[in-house]
Design a protein around this motif. Structure first.
Motif, PDB file in Angstrom:
ATOM      1  N   PHE A  85      32.617  34.815  17.580  1.00 46.78           N
ATOM      2  CA  PHE A  85      31.787  34.239  16.537  1.00 46.78           C
ATOM      3  C   PHE A  85      30.791  35.251  15.984  1.00 46.78           C
ATOM      4  O   PHE A  85      30.669  35.422  14.766  1.00 46.78           O
ATOM      5  CB  PHE A  85      31.038  33.004  17.077  1.00 46.78           C
ATOM      6  N   PRO A 103      23.624  29.897  12.499  1.00 47.51           N
ATOM      7  CA  PRO A 103      24.567  29.550  13.570  1.00 47.51           C
ATOM      8  C   PRO A 103      23.898  28.618  14.584  1.00 47.51           C
ATOM      9  O   PRO A 103      22.700  28.716  14.850  1.00 47.51           O
ATOM     10  CB  PRO A 103      24.892  30.903  14.214  1.00 47.51           C
ATOM     11  N   ARG A 104      24.700  27.722  15.114  1.00 50.46           N
ATOM     12  CA  ARG A 104      24.192  26.813  16.145  1.00 50.46           C
ATOM     13  C   ARG A 104      25.221  26.710  17.264  1.00 50.46           C
ATOM     14  O   ARG A 104      26.392  26.995  17.069  1.00 50.46           O
ATOM     15  CB  ARG A 104      23.844  25.454  15.561  1.00 50.46           C
ATOM     16  N   HIS A 105      24.740  26.300  18.415  1.00 49.35           N
ATOM     17  CA  HIS A 105      25.611  26.200  19.586  1.00 49.35           C
ATOM     18  C   HIS A 105      25.659  24.733  20.004  1.00 49.35           C
ATOM     19  O   HIS A 105      24.653  24.153  20.380  1.00 49.35           O
ATOM     20  CB  HIS A 105      25.110  27.108  20.705  1.00 49.35           C
ATOM     21  N   GLU A 106      26.841  24.167  19.857  1.00 47.98           N
ATOM     22  CA  GLU A 106      27.077  22.759  20.174  1.00 47.98           C
ATOM     23  C   GLU A 106      27.889  22.665  21.464  1.00 47.98           C
ATOM     24  O   GLU A 106      28.408  23.676  21.954  1.00 47.98           O
ATOM     25  CB  GLU A 106      27.846  22.095  19.024  1.00 47.98           C
ATOM     26  N   GLY A 109      31.199  24.253  20.893  1.00 47.46           N
ATOM     27  CA  GLY A 109      31.297  25.677  20.607  1.00 47.46           C
ATOM     28  C   GLY A 109      30.217  26.173  19.665  1.00 47.46           C
ATOM     29  O   GLY A 109      29.288  25.447  19.316  1.00 47.46           O
ATOM     30  N   SER A 110      30.343  27.433  19.232  1.00 43.47           N
ATOM     31  CA  SER A 110      29.418  28.043  18.274  1.00 43.47           C
ATOM     32  C   SER A 110      29.959  27.798  16.871  1.00 43.47           C
ATOM     33  O   SER A 110      31.154  27.980  16.622  1.00 43.47           O
ATOM     34  CB  SER A 110      29.305  29.543  18.539  1.00 43.47           C
ATOM     35  N   GLN A 126      33.801  29.001  16.901  1.00 44.32           N
ATOM     36  CA  GLN A 126      34.364  29.532  18.134  1.00 44.32           C
ATOM     37  C   GLN A 126      34.296  28.400  19.156  1.00 44.32           C
ATOM     38  O   GLN A 126      33.221  28.080  19.647  1.00 44.32           O
ATOM     39  CB  GLN A 126      33.606  30.749  18.649  1.00 44.32           C
ATOM     40  N   ARG A 128      34.277  26.209  22.421  1.00 42.68           N
ATOM     41  CA  ARG A 128      33.808  26.483  23.776  1.00 42.68           C
ATOM     42  C   ARG A 128      35.022  26.644  24.676  1.00 42.68           C
ATOM     43  O   ARG A 128      36.004  25.890  24.566  1.00 42.68           O
ATOM     44  CB  ARG A 128      32.952  25.326  24.283  1.00 42.68           C
TER      45      ARG A 128
END
Length: 131
Positions: A85, A103-106, A109-110, A126, A128
């Motif tokens: 990512f 960008p955020r991270h959930e 995934g990113s 991207q 997880r």
């Protein structure tokens, strides 16, 4: 087993779309063939993709022209998966791709939403790792 081969995406003009998808997103140009009716068969895909690609289609009516940039009603409609990512986000920003959010991270995934040159919304994603 069947697979999804092409997804048609309405574009204003072929050459500007090729410039964006190849130059901005890093896709490869698979085919660009003139057709007897004056249109072109233009196919692009992410590097390494083998089953699914985009057919860049110039509108043939006023109704289709009105849909350029709004094929999914303003929601994210296309998802570009990446294995790196940070690398791909940085490359796309450097190429002038317009991201609509940081960008955020959930949990899945990113991700960051970006717009193509017509305003269609995409996720750079991207997933997880499940390993």
């Amino acid at each position: 087993m069947a697979h999804l081969g092409l997804v048609a995406l309405l574009v204003r003009e072929y050459d500007e779309a090729i410039d964006f998808y190849v130059g901005g997103l890093g896709f490869e140009l698979v085919e660009d063939t003139a057709r007897p009716d004056g249109s072109r068969w233009v196919v692009v895909r992410p590097p390494g993709a083998r089953e699914t690609a985009l057919l860049l289609a110039r509108p043939s009516s006023a109704e289709q022209r009105a849909r350029v940039g709004d094929q999914t009603g303003g929601r994210v409609g296309l998802f570009l998966y990446t294995e790196d990512f940070a690398r791909d986000h940085a490359r796309m920003v450097a190429a002038g791709v317009r991201f609509l959010e940081e960008p955020r991270h959930e949990a899945y995934g990113s991700v960051a939403v970006f717009a193509d040159l017509y305003g269609n919304r995409w996720d750079l994603l991207q997933p997880r790792s499940t390993e």
